[in-house]
Design a protein around this motif. Structure first.
Motif, PDB file in Angstrom:
ATOM      1  N   SER A  20       0.884  -1.167   0.000  1.00 37.04           N
ATOM      2  CA  SER A  20       0.000   0.000   0.000  1.00 37.04           C
ATOM      3  C   SER A  20       0.920   1.216   0.000  1.00 37.04           C
ATOM      4  O   SER A  20       1.920   1.224   0.742  1.00 37.04           O
ATOM      5  N   THR A  21       0.622   2.206  -0.806  1.00 41.77           N
ATOM      6  CA  THR A  21       1.495   3.398  -0.819  1.00 41.77           C
ATOM      7  C   THR A  21       1.469   4.066   0.557  1.00 41.77           C
ATOM      8  O   THR A  21       2.458   4.670   0.970  1.00 41.77           O
ATOM      9  N   GLN A  44      -1.193  -1.771  -6.279  1.00 37.78           N
ATOM     10  CA  GLN A  44      -1.028  -2.088  -4.861  1.00 37.78           C
ATOM     11  C   GLN A  44      -1.613  -3.486  -4.610  1.00 37.78           C
ATOM     12  O   GLN A  44      -2.670  -3.826  -5.127  1.00 37.78           O
ATOM     13  N   GLY A  47      -4.191  -2.418  -1.206  1.00 40.85           N
ATOM     14  CA  GLY A  47      -4.728  -1.056  -1.140  1.00 40.85           C
ATOM     15  C   GLY A  47      -5.875  -1.001  -0.138  1.00 40.85           C
ATOM     16  O   GLY A  47      -6.732  -1.884  -0.123  1.00 40.85           O
ATOM     17  N   ARG A  48      -5.838   0.034   0.700  1.00 43.31           N
ATOM     18  CA  ARG A  48      -6.873   0.158   1.751  1.00 43.31           C
ATOM     19  C   ARG A  48      -7.742   1.377   1.519  1.00 43.31           C
ATOM     20  O   ARG A  48      -7.263   2.426   1.087  1.00 43.31           O
ATOM     21  N   GLY A  49      -9.026   1.234   1.865  1.00 42.22           N
ATOM     22  CA  GLY A  49      -9.921   2.376   1.857  1.00 42.22           C
ATOM     23  C   GLY A  49     -10.276   2.770   3.275  1.00 42.22           C
ATOM     24  O   GLY A  49      -9.718   2.233   4.241  1.00 42.22           O
ATOM     25  N   TRP A  55      -9.290  -1.361  -1.231  1.00 45.14           N
ATOM     26  CA  TRP A  55      -9.318  -0.426  -2.362  1.00 45.14           C
ATOM     27  C   TRP A  55      -8.741  -1.156  -3.567  1.00 45.14           C
ATOM     28  O   TRP A  55      -7.552  -1.483  -3.593  1.00 45.14           O
ATOM     29  N   CYS A  64      -1.270   7.046  -4.758  1.00 45.54           N
ATOM     30  CA  CYS A  64      -0.125   7.799  -4.239  1.00 45.54           C
ATOM     31  C   CYS A  64      -0.371   8.192  -2.793  1.00 45.54           C
ATOM     32  O   CYS A  64      -1.514   8.224  -2.331  1.00 45.54           O
ATOM     33  N   ASP A 108     -14.363  12.331  -0.292  1.00 42.26           N
ATOM     34  CA  ASP A 108     -14.513  11.782  -1.644  1.00 42.26           C
ATOM     35  C   ASP A 108     -14.603  12.928  -2.636  1.00 42.26           C
ATOM     36  O   ASP A 108     -14.983  14.039  -2.284  1.00 42.26           O
ATOM     37  N   MET A 119      -9.744   9.159  -0.414  1.00 46.24           N
ATOM     38  CA  MET A 119      -8.530   9.524   0.331  1.00 46.24           C
ATOM     39  C   MET A 119      -8.498   8.854   1.679  1.00 46.24           C
ATOM     40  O   MET A 119      -9.545   8.628   2.276  1.00 46.24           O
ATOM     41  N   GLY A 133      -6.360   7.939  -4.014  1.00 42.33           N
ATOM     42  CA  GLY A 133      -6.596   7.016  -5.127  1.00 42.33           C
ATOM     43  C   GLY A 133      -7.542   7.682  -6.114  1.00 42.33           C
ATOM     44  O   GLY A 133      -8.629   8.124  -5.720  1.00 42.33           O
TER      45      GLY A 133
HETATM   46  C1  BTN Z   1     -11.753   5.511   0.432  1.00 44.58           C
HETATM   47  O1  BTN Z   1     -12.478   6.169  -0.309  1.00 44.58           O
HETATM   48  O2  BTN Z   1     -12.202   4.575   1.121  1.00 44.58           O
HETATM   49  C2  BTN Z   1     -10.298   5.881   0.538  1.00 44.58           C
HETATM   50  C3  BTN Z   1      -9.477   5.223  -0.513  1.00 44.58           C
HETATM   51  C4  BTN Z   1      -7.993   5.571  -0.443  1.00 44.58           C
HETATM   52  C5  BTN Z   1      -7.177   4.795  -1.445  1.00 44.58           C
HETATM   53  C6  BTN Z   1      -5.763   5.283  -1.549  1.00 44.58           C
HETATM   54  S1  BTN Z   1      -4.910   4.582  -2.917  1.00 44.58           S
HETATM   55  C7  BTN Z   1      -3.405   5.217  -2.326  1.00 44.58           C
HETATM   56  C8  BTN Z   1      -3.399   5.025  -0.819  1.00 44.58           C
HETATM   57  N1  BTN Z   1      -2.927   3.710  -0.469  1.00 44.58           N
HETATM   58  C9  BTN Z   1      -3.883   2.963   0.110  1.00 44.58           C
HETATM   59  O3  BTN Z   1      -3.733   1.791   0.500  1.00 44.58           O
HETATM   60  N2  BTN Z   1      -5.013   3.664   0.191  1.00 44.58           N
HETATM   61  C10 BTN Z   1      -4.868   5.002  -0.335  1.00 44.58           C
END
Ligand code: BTN
Length: 244
Positions: A20-21, A44, A47-49, A55, A64, A108, A119, A133
């Motif tokens: 994850s970045t 990624q 990737g996490r939201g 994500w 990023c 968002d 974000m 993202g």
């Molecule tokens: C959301 O709307 O739930 C937030 C999403 C955020 C995603 C970005 S992608 C770059 C960075 N690295 C991650 O693992 N998550 C954020």
């Protein structure tokens, strides 16, 4: 790992693939990387939201994370997500001028009513990690909300083009935030906000739902919701849904 260029004060650390970045940015912060270090990855694996969600992070979109110095008053750090949302909105307005770009609480960005950016703000040692993202080439199958991408809106921009434009706008808005505080940020966010004055509901982190009209942001960035009973509720975490 590759090093490319972004204009000062940013310094770019680029990867083909990371977990994850945000995690990579935290590791760099702990190793002493300075503010405005930008971690960019083409994909990624983890990737996490927000609120513990996954994500989708396939190649073609922008992933990023930027290290930011929160300043002396740590309580103000969450304001940074509004700074970033305005910067993303300005970026998208430039790239797809025909689309209606709006911001949606908490962090968002929507294009023609569909989510195009999310974000995730986290602590990375002494610095804040701002993860962004943006759906450039593709968007996930809509789950909570409808989603869209720059490609779907007719833009041929590539992830690095979007990153470069975002850095430019983010640099401008962060400087303004540091110089003038939250007031211009709140005004710019409010001017672009979707659904203010409209009925909707907020799903809180514990799963309960509150109905009401979205009033706006308070001075700390919490959402103010006017409930049918006449109470103004202050909400610090949750998901907003507009009445259709
Ligand atoms: C959301 O709307 O739930 C937030 C999403 C955020 C995603 C970005 S992608 C770059 C960075 N690295 C991650 O693992 N998550 C954020």
């Amino acid at each position: 790992m590759r090093e490319n260029a972004l204009p000062a004060p940013f310094s770019l650390v680029a990867f083909d693939r990371v977990d994850s970045t945000n995690d990579e940015a935290k590791r760099l912060a702990q190793a002493g990387a300075p503010p405005f270090t930008v971690v960019w990855a083409k994909s990624q694996d983890q990737g996490r939201g927000r609120l513990g969600r996954k994500w989708d992070s396939v190649p073609g979109n922008l992933y990023c994370s930027v290290l930011v110095d929160p300043g002396a008053d740590l309580a103000l750090a969450p304001q940074l997500s509004f700074v970033a949302a305005i910067a993303v909105a300005d970026t998208l307005a430039e790239l797809v001028p025909a689309a209606a770009i709006a911001v949606k609480w908490p962090n968002d960005v929507l294009a023609d009513g569909a989510k195009i950016c999310g974000m995730l703000l986290e602590w990375g040692g002494p610095l804040i990690v701002l993860g962004v993202g943006i759906n450039v080439a593709a968007h996930p199958v809509p789950a909570l909300y409808p989603a869209t991408s720059l490609a779907r809106l007719g833009s041929g921009a590539q992830p690095f083009d979007v990153l470069a434009a975002f850095s430019d706008h983010f640099g401008h808005w962060v400087e303004r935030w540091k110089r003038e505080g939250f007031s211009p940020i709140r005004a710019a966010w409010t001017a672009r906000a979707a659904g203010l004055g409209q009925p909707g509901h907020v799903r809180l982190a514990d799963g309960t739902t509150l109905d009401g009209k979205l009033y706006g942001l308070d001075a700390e960035g919490a959402l103010l919701l006017d409930t049918p009973g006449g109470e103004r509720r202050r909400i610090v975490a949750g998901d907003v849904f507009f009445a259709s």
